[in-house]
Design a protein around this motif. Structure first.
Motif, mmCIF file in Angstrom:
data_model
loop_
_atom_site.group_PDB
_atom_site.id
_atom_site.type_symbol
_atom_site.label_atom_id
_atom_site.label_comp_id
_atom_site.label_asym_id
_atom_site.label_seq_id
_atom_site.Cartn_x
_atom_site.Cartn_y
_atom_site.Cartn_z
ATOM 1 N N ILE A 120 0.829 -1.200 0.000
ATOM 2 C CA ILE A 120 0.000 0.000 0.000
ATOM 3 C C ILE A 120 0.867 1.255 0.000
ATOM 4 N N LEU A 121 1.898 1.281 0.830
ATOM 5 C CA LEU A 121 2.782 2.454 0.874
ATOM 6 C C LEU A 121 3.461 2.687 -0.473
ATOM 7 N N ALA A 125 2.949 5.880 -3.071
ATOM 8 C CA ALA A 125 4.114 6.674 -3.477
ATOM 9 C C ALA A 125 4.386 6.539 -4.972
ATOM 10 N N ASP A 126 3.568 5.749 -5.658
ATOM 11 C CA ASP A 126 3.753 5.469 -7.082
ATOM 12 C C ASP A 126 5.161 4.932 -7.350
ATOM 13 N N ALA A 127 5.613 4.079 -6.439
ATOM 14 C CA ALA A 127 6.967 3.525 -6.514
ATOM 15 C C ALA A 127 6.983 2.259 -7.362
ATOM 16 N N ALA A 128 8.117 1.969 -7.912
ATOM 17 C CA ALA A 128 8.301 0.758 -8.717
ATOM 18 C C ALA A 128 8.240 -0.478 -7.825
ATOM 19 N N ASP A 134 11.764 -1.566 0.374
ATOM 20 C CA ASP A 134 12.061 -0.318 1.082
ATOM 21 C C ASP A 134 10.888 0.173 1.922
ATOM 22 N N TYR A 135 9.699 -0.330 1.653
ATOM 23 C CA TYR A 135 8.490 0.130 2.340
ATOM 24 C C TYR A 135 8.022 -0.812 3.443
ATOM 25 N N ILE A 136 8.746 -1.887 3.677
ATOM 26 C CA ILE A 136 8.352 -2.828 4.732
ATOM 27 C C ILE A 136 8.621 -2.183 6.094
ATOM 28 N N ILE A 145 -1.513 5.567 7.552
ATOM 29 C CA ILE A 145 -1.752 5.759 6.128
ATOM 30 C C ILE A 145 -3.072 6.492 5.971
ATOM 31 N N ASN A 146 -3.045 7.578 5.249
ATOM 32 C CA ASN A 146 -4.279 8.355 5.008
ATOM 33 C C ASN A 146 -4.690 8.245 3.566
#
Length: 146
Positions: A120-121, A125-128, A134-136, A145-146
């Motif tokens: 979800i994060l 963040a529109d991350a690859a 990196d988001y764990i 999270i909003n």
């Protein structure tokens, strides 16, 4: 660790607690709910990734046995199934379905696992897909999270 986490979650005063349908999240959810007299619900969308035969094994042992195979989780997010389990995109899609299915207009605490939270994060963040690790979040941490 669980007692401290319960205390922190109680301070958030949730209207509803949702947890993965796993024992370790249910125990924490129940302890918070007992203190606040709020509803709890289980939801499979918040489970950790299905690692198939790799479940419960250390990354070191998996690496020794399979070499670089675990890199398939990021290199082939649609096709690689770690230990015969869930692809990365299946995990992401499941977590996003859980996120999008949350009730609105309430203060909700979701007691989940690192994989769904990272999914979800990273999406927000529109991350690859490659950056998913990196988001764990850290074990036992609270992520807003909003």
């Amino acid at each position: 660790m669980a007692a401290a986490l319960v205390d922190e979650l109680v301070q958030l005063s949730p209207d509803l607690i949702i947890h993965s349908d796993r024992k370790r999240t249910r125990i924490i959810a129940q302890r918070v709910a007992d203190q606040l007299s709020v509803e709890i619900r289980s939801d499979h969308h918040w489970r950790e990734r299905d690692f198939g035969d790799w479940e419960g094994r250390s990354w070191t042992n998996i690496y020794r046995e399979t070499g670089n195979a675990m890199e398939g989780m990021l290199d082939d997010p649609d096709g690689f199934r770690p230990g015969g389990g869930e692809t990365t995109n299946e995990l992401v899609n499941r977590a996003l379905a859980g996120w999008r299915g949350l009730p609105t207009g309430q203060n909700i605490v979701v007691i989940a696992h690192g994989g769904p939270i990272a999914a979800i994060l990273a999406d927000r963040a529109d991350a690859a897909i490659r950056s998913l690790p990196d988001y764990i979040p850290h074990t036992g941490s609270i992520t807003e999270i909003n």
